[in-house]
Design a protein around this motif. Structure first.
Motif, mmCIF file in Angstrom:
data_model
loop_
_atom_site.group_PDB
_atom_site.id
_atom_site.type_symbol
_atom_site.label_atom_id
_atom_site.label_comp_id
_atom_site.label_asym_id
_atom_site.label_seq_id
_atom_site.Cartn_x
_atom_site.Cartn_y
_atom_site.Cartn_z
ATOM 1 N N PRO A 37 0.798 -1.236 0.000
ATOM 2 C CA PRO A 37 0.000 0.000 0.000
ATOM 3 C C PRO A 37 0.828 1.282 0.000
ATOM 4 N N ASP A 38 2.077 1.222 0.521
ATOM 5 C CA ASP A 38 2.878 2.444 0.588
ATOM 6 C C ASP A 38 3.338 2.939 -0.777
ATOM 7 N N VAL A 39 3.182 2.125 -1.857
ATOM 8 C CA VAL A 39 3.557 2.629 -3.179
ATOM 9 C C VAL A 39 2.610 3.732 -3.631
ATOM 10 N N ALA A 40 1.476 3.846 -2.988
ATOM 11 C CA ALA A 40 0.537 4.916 -3.339
ATOM 12 C C ALA A 40 1.152 6.291 -3.114
ATOM 13 N N ASP A 41 2.136 6.372 -2.216
ATOM 14 C CA ASP A 41 2.777 7.649 -1.900
ATOM 15 C C ASP A 41 3.987 7.941 -2.782
ATOM 16 N N GLY A 42 4.291 7.020 -3.705
ATOM 17 C CA GLY A 42 5.417 7.238 -4.612
ATOM 18 C C GLY A 42 6.292 6.006 -4.724
ATOM 19 N N LEU A 43 6.961 5.875 -5.853
ATOM 20 C CA LEU A 43 7.829 4.726 -6.085
ATOM 21 C C LEU A 43 9.001 5.138 -6.962
ATOM 22 N N ASP A 44 10.204 4.954 -6.448
ATOM 23 C CA ASP A 44 11.423 5.183 -7.220
ATOM 24 C C ASP A 44 12.066 3.833 -7.519
ATOM 25 N N VAL A 45 12.638 3.709 -8.703
ATOM 26 C CA VAL A 45 13.252 2.443 -9.125
ATOM 27 C C VAL A 45 14.685 2.699 -9.567
ATOM 28 N N ALA A 46 15.608 1.911 -9.028
ATOM 29 C CA ALA A 46 17.008 1.938 -9.456
ATOM 30 C C ALA A 46 17.447 0.502 -9.685
ATOM 31 N N GLN A 47 18.508 0.319 -10.435
ATOM 32 C CA GLN A 47 19.014 -1.018 -10.745
ATOM 33 C C GLN A 47 20.265 -1.289 -9.928
ATOM 34 N N PHE A 48 20.348 -2.457 -9.315
ATOM 35 C CA PHE A 48 21.566 -2.825 -8.592
ATOM 36 C C PHE A 48 22.708 -3.026 -9.578
ATOM 37 N N LYS A 49 23.902 -2.574 -9.195
ATOM 38 C CA LYS A 49 25.068 -2.694 -10.070
ATOM 39 C C LYS A 49 25.504 -4.142 -10.223
ATOM 40 N N GLY A 50 25.511 -4.883 -9.146
ATOM 41 C CA GLY A 50 25.991 -6.254 -9.173
ATOM 42 C C GLY A 50 24.979 -7.182 -9.815
ATOM 43 N N GLY A 51 25.442 -8.398 -10.117
ATOM 44 C CA GLY A 51 24.540 -9.386 -10.706
ATOM 45 C C GLY A 51 24.616 -9.373 -12.216
ATOM 46 N N GLN A 52 24.631 -10.544 -12.826
ATOM 47 C CA GLN A 52 24.768 -10.628 -14.272
ATOM 48 C C GLN A 52 23.714 -11.517 -14.915
ATOM 49 N N SER A 53 22.759 -11.991 -14.129
ATOM 50 C CA SER A 53 21.791 -12.947 -14.664
ATOM 51 C C SER A 53 20.398 -12.349 -14.643
ATOM 52 N N ASN A 54 19.691 -12.462 -13.550
ATOM 53 C CA ASN A 54 18.356 -11.873 -13.474
ATOM 54 C C ASN A 54 18.459 -10.404 -13.060
ATOM 55 N N PRO A 55 17.978 -9.479 -13.871
ATOM 56 C CA PRO A 55 18.035 -8.064 -13.497
ATOM 57 C C PRO A 55 17.330 -7.829 -12.156
ATOM 58 N N THR A 56 17.975 -7.039 -11.321
ATOM 59 C CA THR A 56 17.498 -6.826 -9.951
ATOM 60 C C THR A 56 17.428 -5.328 -9.673
ATOM 61 N N TYR A 57 16.316 -4.901 -9.090
ATOM 62 C CA TYR A 57 16.032 -3.480 -8.909
ATOM 63 C C TYR A 57 15.701 -3.184 -7.450
ATOM 64 N N LYS A 58 16.082 -2.001 -7.013
ATOM 65 C CA LYS A 58 15.670 -1.521 -5.696
ATOM 66 C C LYS A 58 14.448 -0.632 -5.868
ATOM 67 N N LEU A 59 13.375 -0.983 -5.173
ATOM 68 C CA LEU A 59 12.147 -0.190 -5.181
ATOM 69 C C LEU A 59 12.089 0.602 -3.880
ATOM 70 N N THR A 60 11.930 1.892 -3.993
ATOM 71 C CA THR A 60 11.921 2.739 -2.801
ATOM 72 C C THR A 60 10.641 3.555 -2.749
ATOM 73 N N THR A 61 9.935 3.447 -1.626
ATOM 74 C CA THR A 61 8.775 4.283 -1.351
ATOM 75 C C THR A 61 9.167 5.259 -0.242
ATOM 76 N N PRO A 62 8.322 6.237 0.086
ATOM 77 C CA PRO A 62 8.682 7.162 1.166
ATOM 78 C C PRO A 62 8.888 6.479 2.519
ATOM 79 N N SER A 63 8.379 5.233 2.686
ATOM 80 C CA SER A 63 8.451 4.593 4.002
ATOM 81 C C SER A 63 9.258 3.303 4.051
ATOM 82 N N ALA A 64 9.618 2.720 2.902
ATOM 83 C CA ALA A 64 10.302 1.427 2.929
ATOM 84 C C ALA A 64 11.020 1.166 1.611
#
Length: 361
Positions: A37-64
């Motif tokens: 539910p906290d994505v309702a307040d916003g969602l930022d997406v960045a890609q982790f530098k490490g890893g070469q197989s399955n793309p992995t992303y950090k999802l950031t909301t204002p609370s978590a």
């Protein structure tokens, strides 16, 4: 504490999402609303530098913060990038108290981000990219290595059948099936002729040890796939379960032991070869094996050690070739993936040297 090394800086943290791996963030946000539910307040997406197989992303909301793992786009090798299997093993192990990130949702609707994905909790901690842990004290190194050892032994002692994972893989003939799988995937991704790989593909199936032990195996258990707690020298979470299955625990252990054998061959992996382990506070390979055997109840020592070394160097060479194939096809997930192709031949040469020590000609 010393400053982080160049390698630690290169692979740590996040970066802007690569164009080839971008997706509609608003579409994802709408999908995640019922689950987060906290994505309702916003969602930022960045890609982790490490890893070469399955793309992995950090999802950031204002609370978590959360983590999204997805299949890469494009044509994929059969059975590779099975994020649904990752989600299942993470969920099951987490329910039984093993150190893994908490799972949140699995999505098989390709219209959301373009491929199947899952979301899990973000475990805040430390990821170390160099096995000699240059930024910590000898005492902390010793404790981290002991926690690594204990965590792997705990995984191999896990009663997978009682946990409902008896269909997660096929007990028995593990090495025969793995050698066949990686031989096929190597051939499917082949970009150059490497004689040592041809010889290994012929020699390995004929020299498998007669031991059909079975356990959950991680498949890629190494220091940089672990999150170490921020405030303690202890494994907080084990990441990257893409290659997990029911398999042979010695396959998992001896892959992990490559840290004591491998030199830097250009794929970001470097080992402990030539280092003063006693001064660093890191156990030597034999002491590490003995502690694992104590924890798992296995007779101390590994018979036919050279076979396992040859197998694991062959396997990582085949995996690296798969990454090189994705570079060729434009679907590799890491900026460092292009280095993989140049590592295949040196890894294959190491594998063949161990095979020769085991009697191969």
């Amino acid at each position: 504490m010393s400053e982080p090394s160049e390698k630690q800086r290169r692979y740590s943290g996040t970066k802007p999402v690569a164009d080839a791996l971008a997706f509609d963030v608003e579409r994802l946000r709408e999908y995640l609303r019922p689950h987060l539910p906290d994505v309702a307040d916003g969602l930022d997406v960045a890609q982790f530098k490490g890893g070469q197989s399955n793309p992995t992303y950090k999802l950031t909301t204002p609370s978590a913060s959360y983590v999204l793992r997805r299949k890469p786009p494009g044509k994929l090798l059969k059975s590779a990038h099975a994020v649904d299997r990752e989600y299942r093993i993470l969920s099951t192990l987490g329910e039984h108290g093993l150190p893994v990130p908490p799972t949140i949702v699995l999505c098989d609707d390709d219209s959301v981000v373009g491929t199947m994905f899952y979301v899990m909790g973000f475990v805040d901690g430390r990821v170390f990219w160099e096995p000699h842990l240059p930024s910590v004290s000898p005492e902390e190194r010793a404790a981290i290595y002991d926690s690594m050892n204990e965590t792997l032994a705990r995984l191999h002692n896990f009663d997978y059948a009682a946990a409902g994972l008896d269909d997660f893989g096929k007990p028995g003939n593990y090495f025969a099936r793995q050698i066949s799988r990686w031989s096929q995937q190597y051939r499917a991704s082949e970009t150059q002729n490497i004689v040592a790989m041809d010889k290994l593909i012929e020699w390995l199936p004929e020299n498998i040890p007669d031991d059909d032990s079975a356990s959950v195996v991680h498949g890629d258990y190494r220091l940089d796939n672990l999150i170490i707690a921020k405030d303690a020298p202890k494994v907080a979470a084990v990441l990257d379960w893409e290659l997990s299955t029911i398999g042979h625990p010695l396959g998992d252990l001896t892959y992990h032991l490559m840290a004591w054998q491998i030199a830097d061959v250009g794929i970001g992996a470097s080992g402990l070869v030539g280092m003063d382990l006693a001064e660093l506070g890191i156990p030597d390979e034999q002491s590490y094996i003995e502690r694992y055997c104590e924890r798992t109840g296995r007779r101390t020592g590994i018979d036919q050690r050279e076979f396992y070394a040859a197998y694991n160097f062959f396997r990582i060479a085949a995996i690296s070739q798969g990454i090189a194939g994705r570079v060729r096809d434009g679907t590799a997930a890491s900026a460092h993936a292009a280095r993989a192709e140049q590592a295949v031949a040196p890894l294959a040469a190491m594998a063949w040297r161990y095979a020769e020590q085991a009697g191969a000609r």
